[in-house]
Design a protein around this motif. Structure first.
Motif, short mmCIF file in Angstrom:
data_model
loop_
_atom_site.label_atom_id
_atom_site.label_comp_id
_atom_site.label_asym_id
_atom_site.label_seq_id
_atom_site.Cartn_x
_atom_site.Cartn_y
_atom_site.Cartn_z
N VAL A 1 25.88 8.59 66.88
CA VAL A 1 26.80 7.59 66.35
C VAL A 1 27.07 6.51 67.39
O VAL A 1 27.12 6.79 68.58
CB VAL A 1 28.13 8.25 65.88
N ALA B 1 34.99 1.40 65.92
CA ALA B 1 35.52 2.36 66.89
C ALA B 1 36.90 2.88 66.45
O ALA B 1 37.82 2.10 66.27
CB ALA B 1 35.61 1.72 68.26
N PRO B 2 37.00 4.20 66.30
CA PRO B 2 38.31 4.80 66.04
C PRO B 2 39.01 5.07 67.37
O PRO B 2 38.54 4.66 68.43
CB PRO B 2 37.93 6.11 65.34
N GLN C 1 29.69 17.57 65.81
CA GLN C 1 30.16 17.03 67.09
C GLN C 1 29.02 16.48 67.93
O GLN C 1 29.26 15.76 68.90
CB GLN C 1 30.97 18.08 67.87
N HIS D 1 35.47 15.45 64.97
CA HIS D 1 35.21 14.56 66.10
C HIS D 1 33.80 14.76 66.63
O HIS D 1 33.23 15.85 66.52
CB HIS D 1 36.20 14.82 67.24
N THR E 1 24.55 6.54 62.90
CA THR E 1 25.49 5.73 62.14
C THR E 1 26.16 4.72 63.06
O THR E 1 26.34 4.98 64.25
CB THR E 1 26.56 6.59 61.44
N PHE F 1 29.96 3.74 67.95
CA PHE F 1 31.25 3.18 67.55
C PHE F 1 31.36 1.79 68.19
O PHE F 1 31.30 1.66 69.41
CB PHE F 1 32.40 4.08 68.01
N LEU G 1 29.64 2.58 63.21
CA LEU G 1 30.97 2.55 62.62
C LEU G 1 31.95 1.83 63.53
O LEU G 1 31.77 1.82 64.75
CB LEU G 1 31.47 3.99 62.40
N ALA H 1 35.76 11.25 69.46
CA ALA H 1 36.12 10.18 68.53
C ALA H 1 35.55 10.50 67.15
O ALA H 1 34.58 11.26 67.02
CB ALA H 1 35.60 8.84 69.02
N GLY H 2 36.14 9.88 66.16
CA GLY H 2 35.59 9.95 64.82
C GLY H 2 36.02 11.12 63.98
O GLY H 2 35.40 11.39 62.95
#
Length: 171
Positions: free
Chosen positions: A91, A127-128, A87, A46, A123, A93, A125, A27-28
């Motif tokens: 993070v 969720a993508p 990678q 990602h 981080t 999400f 963020l 992701a990301g």
């Protein structure tokens, strides 16, 4: 959540009562349907992540995040041990404002407590899109316990979770 190799996170989280499944994936980053080779090249942006499906009546989101911070170093930018690259970034999400607030509050608390000598770089963020990793990455530790990376990297992280969260383990 991403905190280095997804095999480590999956092997740790799946041990917790209330966690139904853990899916390794990506992701990301940019582009659709990333694969392991493209993600490891660093060209897609990602992160290796896990998607954790859990019962909030049994284990709450904050406890999952506490486990996340117990099993990886959130102070190393784009690195976990010998795994280096974006990678492997730390993070979280989040799927809604409540999750983001819980994550940010915990990061602030951990920063005040100075558990690590360096600042937390994790981080938080929205969720993508989550892309499940290839089938051979799923349940990797359970399926490959004698593989050297599993013995020397994944195993100790899973063991650390068992030690710190003994009261929350599946029987």
């Amino acid at each position: 959540m991403g905190g280095g190799c997804f095999w480590c996170l999956e092997a740790a989280f799946i041990q917790l009562t209330g966690v139904h499944s853990v899916i390794s994936g990506y992701a990301g980053g940019a582009g659709e349907n990333p694969d392991y080779n493209s993600v490891c090249s660093g060209s897609t942006g990602h992160a290796e992540v896990v998607q954790v499906h859990f019962d909030p009546a049994v284990i709450d989101y904050r406890t999952l995040l506490e486990a996340f911070f117990a099993i990886h170093d959130p102070t190393t930018l784009n690195r976990q041990g010998n795994d280096v690259g974006t990678q492997y970034r730390s993070v979280i999400f989040t799927h809604d404002a409540e999750q983001a607030a819980i994550a940010n509050a915990l990061i602030a608390e951990l920063g005040v407590d100075r558990i690590w000598p360096d600042p937390i770089v994790t981080t938080v963020l929205p969720a993508p899109t989550f892309w499940p990793a290839e089938a051979y990455h799923q349940n990797y530790f359970a399926n490959n316990p004698h593989q050297p990376y599993c013995q020397f990297v994944v195993g100790p992280k899973a063991a650390k979770l068992r030690q710190v969260f003994a009261h929350r383990l599946k029987h």
